[in-house]
Motif scaffolding. Structure first.
Motif: not given
Length: 54
Positions: A1-16
């Protein structure tokens, strides 16, 4: 997943992937490279796996 820092990418992956086994690779070490080789990727994977094993 690519995107700006600190926008919730890791949280989204963890939830999914809540009920799945996961390994996180810190790709920030690869950011400055113009291209990434399989060797670069495998080295980062090995580092991530060694953190889990210890």
């Amino acid at each position: 997943m690519i995107g700006f820092r600190r926008v919730g990418k890791t949280s989204l992956v963890k939830a999914a992937t809540k009920d799945m086994v996961r390994i996180y690779i810190d790709a920030r070490r690869l950011e400055g490279m113009s291209y990434i080789t399989i060797r670069n990727f495998l080295n980062e994977l090995a580092k991530s796996l060694s953190i889990i094993a210890n």
